[in-house]
Scaffold this motif. Sequence first.
Motif, PDB file in Angstrom:
ATOM      1  N   ASN A  71     -13.481  31.486  83.215  1.00  0.00           N
ATOM      2  CA  ASN A  71     -13.573  30.150  82.609  1.00  0.00           C
ATOM      3  C   ASN A  71     -12.525  30.098  81.508  1.00  0.00           C
ATOM      4  O   ASN A  71     -12.319  31.049  80.788  1.00  0.00           O
ATOM      5  CB  ASN A  71     -15.004  29.905  82.125  1.00  0.00           C
ATOM      6  N   GLN A  72     -11.837  28.993  81.422  1.00  0.00           N
ATOM      7  CA  GLN A  72     -10.795  28.808  80.412  1.00  0.00           C
ATOM      8  C   GLN A  72     -11.229  27.751  79.409  1.00  0.00           C
ATOM      9  O   GLN A  72     -10.485  26.834  79.116  1.00  0.00           O
ATOM     10  CB  GLN A  72      -9.476  28.408  81.064  1.00  0.00           C
ATOM     11  N   GLY A  73     -12.422  27.869  78.906  1.00  0.00           N
ATOM     12  CA  GLY A  73     -12.887  26.947  77.883  1.00  0.00           C
ATOM     13  C   GLY A  73     -14.057  26.079  78.303  1.00  0.00           C
ATOM     14  O   GLY A  73     -14.879  25.719  77.487  1.00  0.00           O
ATOM     15  N   ALA A  74     -14.132  25.709  79.543  1.00  0.00           N
ATOM     16  CA  ALA A  74     -15.239  24.889  80.030  1.00  0.00           C
ATOM     17  C   ALA A  74     -15.717  25.477  81.355  1.00  0.00           C
ATOM     18  O   ALA A  74     -14.908  25.859  82.190  1.00  0.00           O
ATOM     19  CB  ALA A  74     -14.800  23.452  80.221  1.00  0.00           C
ATOM     20  N   ASP A  82     -16.953  24.116  83.863  1.00  0.00           N
ATOM     21  CA  ASP A  82     -16.858  23.286  85.063  1.00  0.00           C
ATOM     22  C   ASP A  82     -15.622  23.622  85.886  1.00  0.00           C
ATOM     23  O   ASP A  82     -15.467  23.158  87.009  1.00  0.00           O
ATOM     24  CB  ASP A  82     -16.876  21.800  84.712  1.00  0.00           C
ATOM     25  N   VAL A  83     -14.714  24.476  85.353  1.00  0.00           N
ATOM     26  CA  VAL A  83     -13.517  24.924  86.070  1.00  0.00           C
ATOM     27  C   VAL A  83     -13.443  26.440  85.992  1.00  0.00           C
ATOM     28  O   VAL A  83     -13.541  27.020  84.915  1.00  0.00           O
ATOM     29  CB  VAL A  83     -12.231  24.319  85.463  1.00  0.00           C
ATOM     30  N   LEU A  84     -13.272  27.073  87.147  1.00  0.00           N
ATOM     31  CA  LEU A  84     -13.125  28.523  87.223  1.00  0.00           C
ATOM     32  C   LEU A  84     -11.777  28.862  87.839  1.00  0.00           C
ATOM     33  O   LEU A  84     -11.418  28.319  88.883  1.00  0.00           O
ATOM     34  CB  LEU A  84     -14.241  29.131  88.084  1.00  0.00           C
ATOM     35  N   TYR A  85     -11.038  29.738  87.187  1.00  0.00           N
ATOM     36  CA  TYR A  85      -9.758  30.213  87.705  1.00  0.00           C
ATOM     37  C   TYR A  85      -9.996  31.497  88.487  1.00  0.00           C
ATOM     38  O   TYR A  85     -10.682  32.397  88.009  1.00  0.00           O
ATOM     39  CB  TYR A  85      -8.786  30.498  86.554  1.00  0.00           C
ATOM     40  N   LEU A  86      -9.422  31.596  89.679  1.00  0.00           N
ATOM     41  CA  LEU A  86      -9.551  32.801  90.483  1.00  0.00           C
ATOM     42  C   LEU A  86      -8.426  33.760  90.124  1.00  0.00           C
ATOM     43  O   LEU A  86      -7.260  33.379  90.086  1.00  0.00           O
ATOM     44  CB  LEU A  86      -9.520  32.464  91.970  1.00  0.00           C
ATOM     45  N   ALA A  87      -8.786  35.004  89.839  1.00  0.00           N
ATOM     46  CA  ALA A  87      -7.814  35.982  89.367  1.00  0.00           C
ATOM     47  C   ALA A  87      -8.158  37.361  89.909  1.00  0.00           C
ATOM     48  O   ALA A  87      -9.213  37.574  90.515  1.00  0.00           O
ATOM     49  CB  ALA A  87      -7.796  36.010  87.840  1.00  0.00           C
ATOM     50  N   ASP A  88      -7.265  38.289  89.658  1.00  0.00           N
ATOM     51  CA  ASP A  88      -7.447  39.688  90.026  1.00  0.00           C
ATOM     52  C   ASP A  88      -7.814  40.465  88.768  1.00  0.00           C
ATOM     53  O   ASP A  88      -7.061  40.458  87.789  1.00  0.00           O
ATOM     54  CB  ASP A  88      -6.147  40.237  90.634  1.00  0.00           C
ATOM     55  N   ALA A  89      -8.950  41.138  88.781  1.00  0.00           N
ATOM     56  CA  ALA A  89      -9.399  41.904  87.617  1.00  0.00           C
ATOM     57  C   ALA A  89      -8.470  43.075  87.311  1.00  0.00           C
ATOM     58  O   ALA A  89      -8.359  43.499  86.162  1.00  0.00           O
ATOM     59  CB  ALA A  89     -10.827  42.411  87.833  1.00  0.00           C
ATOM     60  N   ASN A  90      -7.793  43.605  88.326  1.00  0.00           N
ATOM     61  CA  ASN A  90      -6.915  44.765  88.116  1.00  0.00           C
ATOM     62  C   ASN A  90      -5.667  44.411  87.324  1.00  0.00           C
ATOM     63  O   ASN A  90      -5.201  45.197  86.510  1.00  0.00           O
ATOM     64  CB  ASN A  90      -6.487  45.366  89.462  1.00  0.00           C
ATOM     65  N   CYS A 127     -17.766  37.597  78.176  1.00  0.00           N
ATOM     66  CA  CYS A 127     -18.501  36.327  78.286  1.00  0.00           C
ATOM     67  C   CYS A 127     -17.664  35.177  78.837  1.00  0.00           C
ATOM     68  O   CYS A 127     -17.932  34.012  78.537  1.00  0.00           O
ATOM     69  CB  CYS A 127     -19.100  35.938  76.945  1.00  0.00           C
ATOM     70  N   ASP A 128     -16.630  35.485  79.623  1.00  0.00           N
ATOM     71  CA  ASP A 128     -15.808  34.399  80.163  1.00  0.00           C
ATOM     72  C   ASP A 128     -15.518  34.560  81.642  1.00  0.00           C
ATOM     73  O   ASP A 128     -14.689  33.850  82.186  1.00  0.00           O
ATOM     74  CB  ASP A 128     -14.485  34.289  79.403  1.00  0.00           C
ATOM     75  N   ARG A 129     -16.202  35.485  82.306  1.00  0.00           N
ATOM     76  CA  ARG A 129     -15.873  35.721  83.711  1.00  0.00           C
ATOM     77  C   ARG A 129     -17.039  36.317  84.494  1.00  0.00           C
ATOM     78  O   ARG A 129     -17.938  36.905  83.943  1.00  0.00           O
ATOM     79  CB  ARG A 129     -14.665  36.628  83.836  1.00  0.00           C
ATOM     80  N   TYR A 130     -16.937  36.111  85.803  1.00  0.00           N
ATOM     81  CA  TYR A 130     -17.841  36.710  86.774  1.00  0.00           C
ATOM     82  C   TYR A 130     -17.022  37.544  87.745  1.00  0.00           C
ATOM     83  O   TYR A 130     -15.927  37.132  88.144  1.00  0.00           O
ATOM     84  CB  TYR A 130     -18.549  35.637  87.614  1.00  0.00           C
ATOM     85  N   GLU A 131     -17.544  38.676  88.135  1.00  0.00           N
ATOM     86  CA  GLU A 131     -16.984  39.378  89.285  1.00  0.00           C
ATOM     87  C   GLU A 131     -17.300  38.522  90.508  1.00  0.00           C
ATOM     88  O   GLU A 131     -18.293  37.795  90.511  1.00  0.00           O
ATOM     89  CB  GLU A 131     -17.630  40.756  89.449  1.00  0.00           C
ATOM     90  N   LEU A 132     -16.472  38.589  91.513  1.00  0.00           N
ATOM     91  CA  LEU A 132     -16.731  37.876  92.752  1.00  0.00           C
ATOM     92  C   LEU A 132     -16.951  38.877  93.868  1.00  0.00           C
ATOM     93  O   LEU A 132     -16.301  39.931  93.905  1.00  0.00           O
ATOM     94  CB  LEU A 132     -15.574  36.935  93.096  1.00  0.00           C
TER      95      LEU A 132
END
Length: 104
Positions: free
Chosen positions: A21-24, A26-34, A96-101
Amino acid sequence: MLTALDINTNKATDIKPIAINQGAWDVLYLADANTGKGIWWANGQWNIDIEDGDLEHDADRVEDVYGADEEEWEAAANAKLADYDLKLGRFDEIGCDRYELAEA
């Protein structure tokens, strides 16, 4: 384990998808944890720009994720992530800003 095509080398690289999450919420950015780089789905595969990737520019975004409570929000997020054959995994309690997928 999922892989993405590095657009600079045309080689497959292992990725660990996360939703940031980048602040809200309602929008999630997909990224690589590595690598912390954004990932995007195109031409039937995940793609990543390891050399020069930018999260806000490169990442696929899951938008309009709403729910009256945490349970409804997670169900809404999972419904949208299903388009990528992914679902929410563990929440990062420290950042507190991300979930593993996880693969759905």
